[in-house]
Structures are given as C-alpha cells and as structure tokens.
Enzyme design. Structure first.
Site, PDB file in Angstrom:
ATOM      1  N   LYS A  14       0.828  -1.214   0.000  1.00 43.44           N
ATOM      2  CA  LYS A  14       0.000   0.000   0.000  1.00 43.44           C
ATOM      3  C   LYS A  14       0.861   1.263   0.000  1.00 43.44           C
ATOM      4  O   LYS A  14       0.627   2.180  -0.774  1.00 43.44           O
ATOM      5  CB  LYS A  14      -0.927   0.023   1.233  1.00 43.44           C
ATOM      6  CG  LYS A  14      -1.875  -1.166   1.322  1.00 43.44           C
ATOM      7  CD  LYS A  14      -2.870  -1.021   2.480  1.00 43.44           C
ATOM      8  CE  LYS A  14      -2.267  -1.075   3.861  1.00 43.44           C
ATOM      9  NZ  LYS A  14      -1.691  -2.384   4.231  1.00 43.44           N
ATOM     10  N   ARG A  89      -9.389   0.449   9.334  1.00 48.24           N
ATOM     11  CA  ARG A  89      -8.994  -0.932   9.600  1.00 48.24           C
ATOM     12  C   ARG A  89     -10.033  -1.658  10.440  1.00 48.24           C
ATOM     13  O   ARG A  89      -9.830  -2.819  10.770  1.00 48.24           O
ATOM     14  CB  ARG A  89      -7.671  -0.941  10.344  1.00 48.24           C
ATOM     15  CG  ARG A  89      -6.441  -1.209   9.455  1.00 48.24           C
ATOM     16  CD  ARG A  89      -5.242  -1.121  10.361  1.00 48.24           C
ATOM     17  NE  ARG A  89      -4.057  -1.764   9.968  1.00 48.24           N
ATOM     18  CZ  ARG A  89      -2.999  -1.170   9.423  1.00 48.24           C
ATOM     19  NH1 ARG A  89      -3.066   0.087   9.035  1.00 48.24           N
ATOM     20  NH2 ARG A  89      -1.893  -1.836   9.232  1.00 48.24           N
ATOM     21  N   ARG A 128      11.687  -6.981   4.873  1.00 42.28           N
ATOM     22  CA  ARG A 128      11.643  -5.529   5.098  1.00 42.28           C
ATOM     23  C   ARG A 128      12.169  -5.193   6.487  1.00 42.28           C
ATOM     24  O   ARG A 128      12.826  -4.174   6.685  1.00 42.28           O
ATOM     25  CB  ARG A 128      10.191  -5.045   4.927  1.00 42.28           C
ATOM     26  CG  ARG A 128      10.013  -3.555   5.095  1.00 42.28           C
ATOM     27  CD  ARG A 128       8.612  -3.118   4.724  1.00 42.28           C
ATOM     28  NE  ARG A 128       7.677  -3.204   5.845  1.00 42.28           N
ATOM     29  CZ  ARG A 128       6.380  -2.912   5.769  1.00 42.28           C
ATOM     30  NH1 ARG A 128       5.852  -2.524   4.612  1.00 42.28           N
ATOM     31  NH2 ARG A 128       5.594  -2.995   6.820  1.00 42.28           N
ATOM     32  N   ARG A 134      11.656  -1.299  11.790  1.00 43.48           N
ATOM     33  CA  ARG A 134      10.353  -1.434  12.453  1.00 43.48           C
ATOM     34  C   ARG A 134      10.326  -2.695  13.303  1.00 43.48           C
ATOM     35  O   ARG A 134      10.464  -3.800  12.782  1.00 43.48           O
ATOM     36  CB  ARG A 134       9.235  -1.488  11.406  1.00 43.48           C
ATOM     37  CG  ARG A 134       8.913  -0.143  10.812  1.00 43.48           C
ATOM     38  CD  ARG A 134       7.824  -0.238   9.776  1.00 43.48           C
ATOM     39  NE  ARG A 134       6.595  -0.848  10.271  1.00 43.48           N
ATOM     40  CZ  ARG A 134       5.462  -0.874   9.600  1.00 43.48           C
ATOM     41  NH1 ARG A 134       5.395  -0.305   8.408  1.00 43.48           N
ATOM     42  NH2 ARG A 134       4.401  -1.454  10.106  1.00 43.48           N
ATOM     43  N   ARG A 146      -0.359  -9.410  13.608  1.00 43.53           N
ATOM     44  CA  ARG A 146      -0.927  -8.372  12.735  1.00 43.53           C
ATOM     45  C   ARG A 146      -1.910  -8.995  11.749  1.00 43.53           C
ATOM     46  O   ARG A 146      -2.936  -8.404  11.422  1.00 43.53           O
ATOM     47  CB  ARG A 146       0.190  -7.617  12.011  1.00 43.53           C
ATOM     48  CG  ARG A 146       0.929  -6.680  12.965  1.00 43.53           C
ATOM     49  CD  ARG A 146       2.287  -6.276  12.452  1.00 43.53           C
ATOM     50  NE  ARG A 146       2.231  -5.427  11.281  1.00 43.53           N
ATOM     51  CZ  ARG A 146       3.285  -5.179  10.511  1.00 43.53           C
ATOM     52  NH1 ARG A 146       4.468  -5.730  10.792  1.00 43.53           N
ATOM     53  NH2 ARG A 146       3.167  -4.381   9.473  1.00 43.53           N
TER      54      ARG A 146
HETATM   55  P1  AMP Z   1       1.044   0.119   8.971  1.00 40.14           P
HETATM   56  O1  AMP Z   1       2.204   1.013   8.762  1.00 40.14           O
HETATM   57  O2  AMP Z   1      -0.180   0.540   8.187  1.00 40.14           O
HETATM   58  O3  AMP Z   1       1.378  -1.333   8.778  1.00 40.14           O
HETATM   59  O4  AMP Z   1       0.610   0.274  10.514  1.00 40.14           O
HETATM   60  C1  AMP Z   1       1.502  -0.083  11.538  1.00 40.14           C
HETATM   61  C2  AMP Z   1       0.750  -0.243  12.841  1.00 40.14           C
HETATM   62  O5  AMP Z   1       0.143   1.003  13.205  1.00 40.14           O
HETATM   63  C3  AMP Z   1      -0.398  -1.246  12.824  1.00 40.14           C
HETATM   64  O6  AMP Z   1       0.042  -2.584  13.026  1.00 40.14           O
HETATM   65  C4  AMP Z   1      -1.244  -0.738  13.988  1.00 40.14           C
HETATM   66  O7  AMP Z   1      -0.660  -1.076  15.233  1.00 40.14           O
HETATM   67  C5  AMP Z   1      -1.119   0.777  13.820  1.00 40.14           C
HETATM   68  N1  AMP Z   1      -2.169   1.300  12.927  1.00 40.14           N
HETATM   69  C6  AMP Z   1      -2.012   1.871  11.704  1.00 40.14           C
HETATM   70  N2  AMP Z   1      -3.189   2.220  11.175  1.00 40.14           N
HETATM   71  C7  AMP Z   1      -4.129   1.869  12.083  1.00 40.14           C
HETATM   72  C8  AMP Z   1      -5.549   1.935  12.114  1.00 40.14           C
HETATM   73  N3  AMP Z   1      -6.246   2.450  11.086  1.00 40.14           N
HETATM   74  N4  AMP Z   1      -6.180   1.463  13.225  1.00 40.14           N
HETATM   75  C9  AMP Z   1      -5.505   0.955  14.263  1.00 40.14           C
HETATM   76  N5  AMP Z   1      -4.166   0.823  14.289  1.00 40.14           N
HETATM   77  C10 AMP Z   1      -3.474   1.279  13.213  1.00 40.14           C
END
Ligand code: AMP
Length: 190
Positions: A14, A89, A128, A134, A146
C-alpha cells in the site's frame, strides 16, 4: 474530488503504491501507520500511547486513530482528494469516516484492495524488517498477530465496501510498475 481507500494486508504494498499514485492523481496521502511512527519518533503523547499496541502488532484503539485521522484531514483543507493508506482498519473506523466525510459533503469514491497470499507477505515483511527498523516487522510472532488482527477486524471491511458497490480487488503480485498500472486502470474508470 476523489477519495480512495488503499486496502490490503500488512506488506501488500500500500505504502509503495501510494507514493506513485499521490503524484499521478494529485491526492493527499494519509498513512495512519506513518503518522503513528512520526509521533513515536518525536515521543509525543500520541506516540507514547500508540507505541505498545504497534510494537505488539495490535491495532491502536479506534477512538485514538479516528481522532488522529480527522485531525490530519482537517490540516489539508485545500486537498483535491485523499488517498487513505492503512485506514480504515475496523468497521467502526469505516463508519466514522463515512460520517466525517458526509459532514463535508464528500464520500469515499472507491476502496481498492491489493491482494496477495499471507505466506508471500509474511516473508516480504521479515525481509523488510532487516532494513526498515520497524520492531513490528522483525518478529514472526508479531507479524502473525498483525494478520490475526487483520482477519478479525479489517477483513469485514471488504463486505462493508462491497455492499456500497465501492470495492475493487486488484492482483497485488507483480512488479511495482505493473501494480501501479492495475491501480491506475481502476482509478481512471471511476
Ligand atoms: P502500517 O504502517 O499501516 O502497517 O501500521 C503499523 C501499525 O500502526 C499497525 O500494526 C497498527 O498497530 C497501527 N495502525 C495503523 N493504522 C491503524 C488503524 N487504522 N487502526 C488501528 N491501528 C493502526
């Protein structure tokens, strides 16, 4: 004005695709994951709150995430449209987004999903994790958590947007350019 939700499991690409699409279609890219990481890096109150959830691979609570997202949209009043990446989400987030946009006489135009098998994505995330720094990319157990969060809380959004005739699945396996092309075909058909 178009508002796109870029949908997909962790590691589906994404963020990578958003980097191309935002310039091509003049959209404001809002990644909730990036905004959380920015806040963690700067040790803000929001970052401190989100940190334990993120590092365990759990979703951050809805009320925190929704408020943060709405604040970010409000910071971009002149936007020609948004590209939401990693939001919504949960069903509660999707409903809140619909209400919020309706209050501005706007709506989600389309939700485009990058599809790929879990095993390919887990391997991609572990790779990654070697360079991204991360914590949530480095431990297979956290990555699996996740995916569990995704399956329980995020996957129901496919039906939510299908019911609104806004769900567009796209094959997420291929070169970056090929996938950008597939996404562009959908966006140009809207
Ligand atoms: P991402 O970079 O999109 O993979 O997000 C990394 C982490 O941020 C996720 O595993 C969640 O812990 C948190 N996170 C990101 N977006 C959301 C969301 N819309 N709702 C809840 N947690 C989020």
């Amino acid at each position: 004005m178009i508002n796109i939700v870029l949908f997909g499991k962790p590691g589906a690409g994404k963020g990578t695709q958003a980097e191309f699409l935002k310039g091509k279609y003049n959209l404001t890219h809002l990644s909730t994951g990036d905004i959380f990481r920015f806040n963690m890096k700067n040790d803000t109150a929001l970052g401190q709150l989100a940190k334990s959830y993120i590092e365990q691979g759990d979703l951050v609570p809805d009320e925190v995430t929704i408020k943060m997202l709405e604040d970010e949209v409000a910071k971009n009043p002149d936007s020609k449209g948004f590209l939401f990446d990693g939001f919504p989400r949960t069903i509660a987030q999707a409903e809140a987004l619909d209400v919020f946009l309706a209050g501005k006489d706007q709506s989600i135009t389309a939700t485009i999903a990058l599809e790929a098998d879990d095993e390919i994505l887990v391997a991609r995330l572990l790779e990654r994790g070697k360079t991204s720094g991360r914590i949530d990319d480095q431990d297979e157990e956290k990555i699996r958590n996740r995916y569990q969060e995704y399956n329980e809380k995020t996957a129901p959004l496919m039906e939510y947007y299908t019911n609104q005739n806004k769900f567009y699945p796209v094959n997420g396996i291929g070169s970056i350019a090929e996938i950008t092309e597939r996404l562009s075909t959908v966006i140009e058909s809207l």
